[in-house]
Motif scaffolding. Sequence first.
Motif, PDB file in Angstrom:
ATOM      1  N   GLN A 165       3.955  -1.617   9.193  1.00 16.17           N
ATOM      2  CA  GLN A 165       3.220  -0.351   9.139  1.00 16.17           C
ATOM      3  C   GLN A 165       3.583   0.460  10.374  1.00 16.17           C
ATOM      4  N   GLN A 166       3.602   1.776  10.210  1.00 17.12           N
ATOM      5  CA  GLN A 166       3.885   2.708  11.312  1.00 17.12           C
ATOM      6  C   GLN A 166       5.223   2.418  11.996  1.00 17.12           C
ATOM      7  N   SER A 172      -9.630   5.880   2.909  1.00 21.76           N
ATOM      8  CA  SER A 172      -8.720   6.061   4.041  1.00 21.76           C
ATOM      9  C   SER A 172      -9.334   5.559   5.348  1.00 21.76           C
ATOM     10  N   ILE A 227      -2.884   6.267  -1.653  1.00 17.65           N
ATOM     11  CA  ILE A 227      -3.804   6.629  -0.574  1.00 17.65           C
ATOM     12  C   ILE A 227      -4.574   7.888  -0.927  1.00 17.65           C
ATOM     13  N   ARG A 274       0.889  -1.172   0.000  1.00 16.05           N
ATOM     14  CA  ARG A 274       0.000   0.000   0.000  1.00 16.05           C
ATOM     15  C   ARG A 274       0.922   1.217   0.000  1.00 16.05           C
ATOM     16  N   ALA A 275       1.206   1.741  -1.192  1.00 15.38           N
ATOM     17  CA  ALA A 275       2.163   2.840  -1.333  1.00 15.38           C
ATOM     18  C   ALA A 275       1.505   4.181  -1.027  1.00 15.38           C
ATOM     19  N   GLU A 276       2.315   5.143  -0.634  1.00 14.59           N
ATOM     20  CA  GLU A 276       1.818   6.471  -0.283  1.00 14.59           C
ATOM     21  C   GLU A 276       0.985   7.080  -1.396  1.00 14.59           C
ATOM     22  N   GLU A 277       1.419   6.919  -2.633  1.00 12.85           N
ATOM     23  CA  GLU A 277       0.708   7.556  -3.753  1.00 12.85           C
ATOM     24  C   GLU A 277      -0.648   6.920  -4.041  1.00 12.85           C
ATOM     25  N   ASP A 303      -5.158   4.162   5.821  1.00  9.77           N
ATOM     26  CA  ASP A 303      -4.817   5.590   5.710  1.00  9.77           C
ATOM     27  C   ASP A 303      -3.317   5.842   5.802  1.00  9.77           C
ATOM     28  N   ALA A 304      -2.533   4.763   5.839  1.00 10.02           N
ATOM     29  CA  ALA A 304      -1.066   4.901   5.899  1.00 10.02           C
ATOM     30  C   ALA A 304      -0.439   3.766   5.105  1.00 10.02           C
ATOM     31  N   PRO A 305       0.761   3.965   4.582  1.00  3.04           N
ATOM     32  CA  PRO A 305       1.402   2.906   3.806  1.00  3.04           C
ATOM     33  C   PRO A 305       1.616   1.642   4.649  1.00  3.04           C
TER      34      PRO A 305
END
Length: 309
Positions: free
Chosen positions: A85-86, A68, A63, A58-61, A103-105
């Motif tokens: 994650q995190q 989310s 999201i 799950r890449a940043e781009e 909501d986060a990579p």
Amino acid sequence: MVTARLTAGERWQELASDLFVPLQVTGDGPAPRVRVDYESAADVSYSRVRSTRGEVVRAEELIDSVDSEVALFSLQLRGSGHVAQQGRTTVVRPAEGVLYLADAPYRLTFPSEVDILVVRVPTPALGLSMDRLRQAVAVPLHTSRAGTLGLLARVVGSSLAGRGLLSSPAETARVSAELLREVLAHHSGAPSRSRSPAALRADVRARILRSVADPGLRVSTLADAAGVSERTVHAAFAEVGSSPAAEIRRTRLERSRRLLETTSLSIVEIALACGFSDPTSYTRAFRRQWQLTPAAHRGLESSHPPPTR
């Protein structure tokens, strides 16, 4: 239920992005082998994924605000997975579950073939603050109080196998979200809630299935194991026009019918294996249910063998 069998990485990435959230997927070489069984109701979905080794990112781009507010929870049935994650990375082994948020990579890595159940739930449906949810991200969760995680696995898995503990995909989806909330609340120390009648029915049905061979199985035993009163159990089944005693009888008879059709066990052996005290009471109950004896049913089935291929 929808079933998909895929052998192309591009198709698996497309399907995974449709079922869960937009993702990047790499498979085991140019031709990954993937089977996905999938059901959904309202905003909750649940899937069983059997796949060769690979990685899901799950890449940043990828999201955006559309997806989310989504929580995903994987239950590992076979094989192991790495979840990152995190800033946390954990190994998830069979009989463990793990939460990750859309909501986060995040990155899911499967070094070998895996079999997992995945529940997708809107985060507001879990009734927990985002702070509490983030505390549980990328942390392996084991069977929790009252076996909640195991019950979640049975509720989802039985529905996808066509032998649901609950009456419909919609009820399964609601109870899955409820049980997931219970698992996460227990982990984070949030206040617990009483289970809904539907979740209690699923719990009791699962216990009946595990104890169907016990001729001494009683409603009081089931209530004690579920941590509620007999009255509460009776009320949960009355809500759907049934009773726990009728559920025990139905489960015993359906198990016996499968044994008649799939084994060479004698009528006496089947009666005892399904919790009947003697073959006479078993035959009487079977005839009341299906208007023929167990022996006649077996004869009818044997006269119609399945077609050969």
